[in-house]
Every structure is written in structure tokens, then in C-alpha cells.
Design an enzyme around this catalytic site. Structure first.
Site, PDB file in Angstrom:
ATOM      1  CE  LYS A 209      -7.913   4.600 -20.408  1.00 25.63           C
ATOM      2  NZ  LYS A 209      -8.478   5.795 -21.144  1.00 25.63           N
ATOM      3  CB  CYS A 265     -12.330   5.748 -16.826  1.00 27.23           C
ATOM      4  SG  CYS A 265     -12.195   7.148 -17.874  1.00 27.23           S
ATOM      5  CE  LYS A 328     -10.418  12.610 -10.889  1.00 23.09           C
ATOM      6  NZ  LYS A 328      -9.262  11.990 -11.630  1.00 23.09           N
TER       7      LYS A 328
HETATM    8  C1  UDX Z   1      -8.759   6.917 -14.548  1.00 30.55           C
HETATM    9  C2  UDX Z   1      -7.296   6.902 -14.777  1.00 30.55           C
HETATM   10  O1  UDX Z   1      -6.603   7.201 -13.816  1.00 30.55           O
HETATM   11  C3  UDX Z   1      -6.931   7.839 -16.180  1.00 30.55           C
HETATM   12  O2  UDX Z   1      -5.824   7.318 -16.383  1.00 30.55           O
HETATM   13  C4  UDX Z   1      -7.710   7.214 -17.315  1.00 30.55           C
HETATM   14  O3  UDX Z   1      -7.361   7.883 -18.566  1.00 30.55           O
HETATM   15  C5  UDX Z   1      -9.247   7.234 -16.963  1.00 30.55           C
HETATM   16  O4  UDX Z   1      -9.607   6.818 -15.503  1.00 30.55           O
HETATM   17  P1  UDX Z   1     -10.044   9.131 -13.627  1.00 30.55           P
HETATM   18  O5  UDX Z   1     -11.229   8.391 -13.807  1.00 30.55           O
HETATM   19  O6  UDX Z   1     -10.183  10.507 -14.054  1.00 30.55           O
HETATM   20  O7  UDX Z   1      -8.897   8.540 -14.354  1.00 30.55           O
HETATM   21  O8  UDX Z   1      -9.736   9.132 -12.029  1.00 30.55           O
HETATM   22  P2  UDX Z   1      -8.670   8.519 -10.967  1.00 30.55           P
HETATM   23  O9  UDX Z   1      -8.141   9.646 -10.627  1.00 30.55           O
HETATM   24  O10 UDX Z   1      -8.041   7.517 -11.439  1.00 30.55           O
HETATM   25  O11 UDX Z   1      -9.615   7.841  -9.827  1.00 30.55           O
HETATM   26  C6  UDX Z   1     -10.657   6.821  -9.937  1.00 30.55           C
HETATM   27  C7  UDX Z   1     -11.552   6.628  -8.754  1.00 30.55           C
HETATM   28  O12 UDX Z   1     -10.611   6.020  -7.895  1.00 30.55           O
HETATM   29  C8  UDX Z   1     -11.892   7.660  -8.173  1.00 30.55           C
HETATM   30  O13 UDX Z   1     -13.201   7.534  -7.839  1.00 30.55           O
HETATM   31  C9  UDX Z   1     -11.119   7.908  -6.921  1.00 30.55           C
HETATM   32  O14 UDX Z   1     -11.605   8.589  -5.775  1.00 30.55           O
HETATM   33  C10 UDX Z   1     -10.889   6.602  -6.683  1.00 30.55           C
HETATM   34  N1  UDX Z   1      -9.416   6.405  -5.860  1.00 30.55           N
HETATM   35  C11 UDX Z   1      -8.224   6.868  -6.417  1.00 30.55           C
HETATM   36  C12 UDX Z   1      -9.474   5.706  -4.600  1.00 30.55           C
HETATM   37  O15 UDX Z   1     -10.403   5.343  -4.005  1.00 30.55           O
HETATM   38  N2  UDX Z   1      -8.451   5.525  -4.064  1.00 30.55           N
HETATM   39  C13 UDX Z   1      -6.982   5.768  -4.295  1.00 30.55           C
HETATM   40  O16 UDX Z   1      -5.927   5.813  -3.777  1.00 30.55           O
HETATM   41  C14 UDX Z   1      -6.839   6.399  -5.677  1.00 30.55           C
END
Ligand code: UDX
Length: 438
Positions: A209, A265, A328
Site C-alpha cells: 500500500k 493519502c 481533485k
Molecule cells: C490515492 C491512490 O490513488 C489510491 O490507490 C489510494 O488508495 C489512496 O490514495 P486518492 O487520494 O483518492 O487515491 O487520489 P488520486 O486519484 O490518486 O489523486 C491524488 C492526487 O494526485 C490528487 O490531488 C490529484 O489531483 C493528483 N494528481 C493525480 C496529479 O496531480 N496528477 C496526476 O497525473 C494524477
């Protein structure tokens, strides 16, 4: 199967509803009566697409109930621990208070055939310690670890049809067999659909994880570092990402350069990982995560600097529309949100910020009541001296630059997510600033 889920936050509430949907009889336990009332009514206490429908459907079957009384967990055979592990105050380490408390409260309710299953994201070594605690208590129950990979905004889909399952099992064969059997039964539907399964030990399951999240954070900060280089060379990081993304070994996903990652996370998990590695005497192995974190935080500085530049270096009292507060889109979560951080920093510079978001206003207002919240996009944009888009909700992403041009005082746009077509905005008379784009 009869299942209890301890902790009904973003993770536990969705997990509980999904388990009921899959045919299990589930009781969700939490300490917050307001949250429980909402869940019991079929009202999601937070914004998560598909969750209200799932709650209503599960409620109709009579298989999903909620309670603040841990004694209601008695009689369930599998007990999921889904409470939060936030960053400790004044430290990088994860705060395990809620996990430890959940296990302690659960102990007196356990029967000999029960399996306690950890889902929370924890520092490696926690499962082993908790297994000892469960064994010591003498109920005969065993412990397994089953990390959760759900993404906010897609939590329902990720819970009903996960992309993989990981079972971390006890070193003792009997306890391992019982843990595996229980989890196979819990996830029978997903396993029948050939969902990949990794059966492993506690430490690996815990590390899967945090290393997955560390990798994702690294991928984002990598492309954001390229954006920094693009900024001084005139290159375009979005085209660069497209070009390297065609290499299947690299892949285009999570190469979105912009204001960076946030949420409940990624930021705290990489920090918790660094703290744990340090304790294990292997700090240098993940020392690069400090750089990942630093690159990520610098992107927020860059967005703020873009706004100052757009205001000719004089931000005081200027009106700036901040589009987005959630970390996001498809989420109302503002934990460690880059968007909210940018808004607060601008406010600190004396900017007259007007912030908006389709779902996250209430959560943001609770932590930062000093901001000027606007319920509608038009209200936020009206008479703005600059517009900064920091969460790529569809309604912001697909803004028509010609249509909104009439609303603002000055056509200055900062695209914090590199979501806009610069040519289209420029053609409509705007000065466009992206991150790592000419
Ligand atoms: C994340 C993991 O993806 C997931 O598997 C885990 O269980 C929990 O943490 P989450 O926090 O819901 O999930 O969001 P995620 O979609 O991973 O995005 C995280 C952050 O990265 C967001 O702020 C998003 O805007 C940013 N991001 C994502 C970017 O800046 N660029 C990208 O290309 C993708």
C-alpha cells in the site's frame, strides 16, 4: 457472511455498503452519531459518486445497518478495521491512535472463529504487533491484513470491482489458513471474476500500500519536475508527457503536471513511509521521497507566483477567482488540498479571493472560514482581475473562454491543472499561464 466494519469514513462507509451489496450482512460502526444517522437514512455524509444509490440499495435488502455500539460487532465473523491513520501533529509519522483504539474496543467482542482484518494504511510492522495483541487477549480470533486501494471519486467502483486484492497473512499456518479462507469468502464475487490476488505476509501487504502510493506520488512529482525544467527552456510538459507516455513501460496516466497532489493519502503516506524507514534504519532508501514532497509543494508556490505576475506584481486587494477547493474533482475532500492551500496563500497576500467549488465549500469553510465563498461559478468570476483554476471539475475544465470573458475585469487565466487549450484562451483575448507550458 456477517461482517463488521469499524470506522465509517471515506473508506469504511463505502466498503460497508459494497460488502452489503455483494450479499454479506454488514454492520458499520463509528463514534460519530451524526454520520451514522445520515448513513442509516441512505444519505452519504460526504460526496462520493454512486454512494447514495449504493446505500439505498443495500438498505432495502436489510443487510446494512449502522451503530455507535461496538457490541454490535459481536456475532460478525470478519471485522474490518477501516479507521483513519492521519499524520501525527509535529511529525511525519502516522498516528495510530484510532487503529489501536479500534482493536482494543473490538477485543472483548471477538469469538474464537473470528478474523480481524486491517484495511487502514499503516506503517510496516503494525499488523504483526496487532496480531500479537489479538492472540494475547485469548479470544482465539486471528488477524489478516487487506490493504485498500480505492480512489476517492471512484470508491464505489473500486470497492465492488477492485483491480487487485492483497491478503497479508499470519506467519502461523493455522491462522494464515483461517485468514485466507475468510477473505476468499468475503471477496468471492471479485475472485470469481478473476481479480488478481496476491497472498502474502503481513509486512509485504503493508508495504504494497505505501509503496503504491509512493510510486504514484513519484510519478506526479517526476512530471512536475519536468515542468520546472520546461519553464526555463520553453518546452511544453504536456506534449512531453504525451510523448514519453506512449512508451508502455512508462504510460501516460499520473503524468498530469500541475499544482500537484494532495488528499488524505498521498502526502501523509509518503511522509509516514519516510518516518517508518528512518525508524528501521533505512531512511536513505526512501530519502528521495523528501524531494518528491518538496517538488510537490513548490508547484503551489509556482501557481501563487503566476497569480502575482498576472496582477503585475501588486496582488493587494485585487480580485481573484479561485476555481476549485477539493484536492481533485469528484470529491469534496479538502485534506491537504493544493487548491485550498493556494486560496489561503493568496488571501495571506491581501488578495480579495473569491473561491468556489461544486462540492467542497462546506468542508473548506469549516477549516478556513476567512475565505470568501461563492456558490456559483459566475459569482466567483464576476469582475475578477485574474482567474486561477486549481481543481479540474468538468464545469471548470470545459469553460468557454469567450463566454466567460465578459464576466471578468481582466482576462488573466492561470491553469493550475494544464487542462485548457492555451490557443483557444489566447484567441479569446486571455493571457494564459500554465505549469510547464510556454
Ligand atoms: C490515492 C491512490 O490513488 C489510491 O490507490 C489510494 O488508495 C489512496 O490514495 P486518492 O487520494 O483518492 O487515491 O487520489 P488520486 O486519484 O490518486 O489523486 C491524488 C492526487 O494526485 C490528487 O490531488 C490529484 O489531483 C493528483 N494528481 C493525480 C496529479 O496531480 N496528477 C496526476 O497525473 C494524477
Amino acid at each position: 457472511m456477517r461482517i463488521s466494519v469499524i470506522g465509517c469514513g471515506y473508506l469504511g462507509a463505502v466498503h460497508a455498503a459494497a460488502m452489503a451489496e455483494l450479499g454479506h450482512e454488514v454492520v458499520g460502526i463509528d463514534v460519530d452519531p451524526v454520520k451514522l444517522d445520515a448513513l442509516a437514512r441512505g444519505d452519504a455524509p460526504f460526496f462520493e459518486p454512486g454512494l447514495p444509490e449504493l446505500l439505498i440499495s443495500a438498505r432495502k435488502t436489510g443487510r446494512l445497518t449502522f451503530s455507535s455500539d461496538i457490541a454490535q460487532a459481536r456475532g460478525a465473523q470478519v471485522h474490518f478495521i477501516a479507521v483513519g491513520t492521519p499524520q501525527k501533529r509535529g511529525s511525519y509519522a502516522a498516528d495510530l491512535t484510532y487503529v489501536d483504539a479500534a482493536v482494543e474496543q473490538l477485543l472483548p467482542q471477538l469469538s474464537p472463529n473470528d478474523v480481524v482484518v486491517g484495511k487502514s494504511t499503516v506503517p510496516v510492522g503494525t499488523a504483526g504487533r496487532l496480531a500479537e495483541r489479538v492472540a494475547e487477549h485469548g479470544s482465539g480470533a486471528v488477524l489478516a491484513w487487506n490493504p485498500e486501494f480505492l480512489r476517492e471519486g471512484f470508491a464505489v467502483k473500486d470497492s465492488l470491482t477492485p483491480d487487485r486484492l492483497v491478503f497479508g497473512l499470519s506467519p502461523e499456518p493455522d491462522a494464515a489458513a483461517r485468514g485466507e479462507q475468510a477473505l476468499r469468502e468475503v471477496y468471492a464475487t471479485a475472485l470469481a471474476d478473476d481479480t488478481p490476488l496476491v497472498v502474502t505476509d503481513y509486512a509485504t501487504s503493508e508495504l504494497v500500500k505505501v509503496s503504491a502510493n509512493a510510486f504514484l506520488a513519484t510519478k506526479i512529482s517526476f512530471i512536475n519536475a519536468m515542468a520546472e525544467i520546461a519553464e526555463v527552456t520553453g518546452a511544453d510538459v504536456t506534449q512531453l508527457a504525451d510523448a514519453i507516455g506512449f512508451d508502455v513501460r512508462i504510460g501516460r496516466r499520473f503524468l498530469g503536471a500541475g499544482v500537484g497532489f494532495g488528499g488524505g493519502c498521498l502526502p501523509k503516506d509518503i511522509r509516514g513511509f519516510m518516518a517508518r524507514a528512518e525508524e528501521l534504519g533505512r531512511g536513505e532508501s526512501v530519502a528521495f521521497l523528501k524531494e518528491i514532497d518538496a517538488i510537490n509543494m513548490r508547484r503551489r508556490d509556482r501557481v501563487v507566483q503566476h497569480v502575482i505576475d498576472a496582477l503585475d506584481g501588486e496582488p493587494y486587494n485585487k480580485r481573484v477567482a479561485v476555481l476549485g477547493l477539493a484536492f481533485k474533482p469528484h470529491s469534496d475532500d479538502v485534506r491537504d488540498s493544493p487548491a485550498l492551500d493556494v486560496a489561503v496563500r493568496l488571501k495571506g497576500l491581501g488578495v480579495d479571493v473569491r473561491v468556489t467549488d461544486p462540492e467542497a465549500i462546506e468542508n473548506a469553510r469549516r477549516i478556513h472560514p476567512q475565505l470568501d465563498y461563492r456558490e456559483t461559478l459566475d459569482d466567483a468570476l464576476r469582475d475578477a482581475d485574474a482567474v486561477v483554476m486549481v481543481t479540474e471539475w468538468d464545469e471548470y475544465r470545459y469553460l468557454d473562454p469567450a463566454e466567460v470573458a465578459g464576466l471578468v475585469a481582466n482576462r488573466q487565466v492561470i491553469d493550475g491543472r494544464n487542462s485548457y487549450d492555451p490557443a483557444a484562451w489566447r484567441a479569446a483575448g486571455w493571457t494564459y499561464r500554465g505549469l510547464g507550458r510556454p
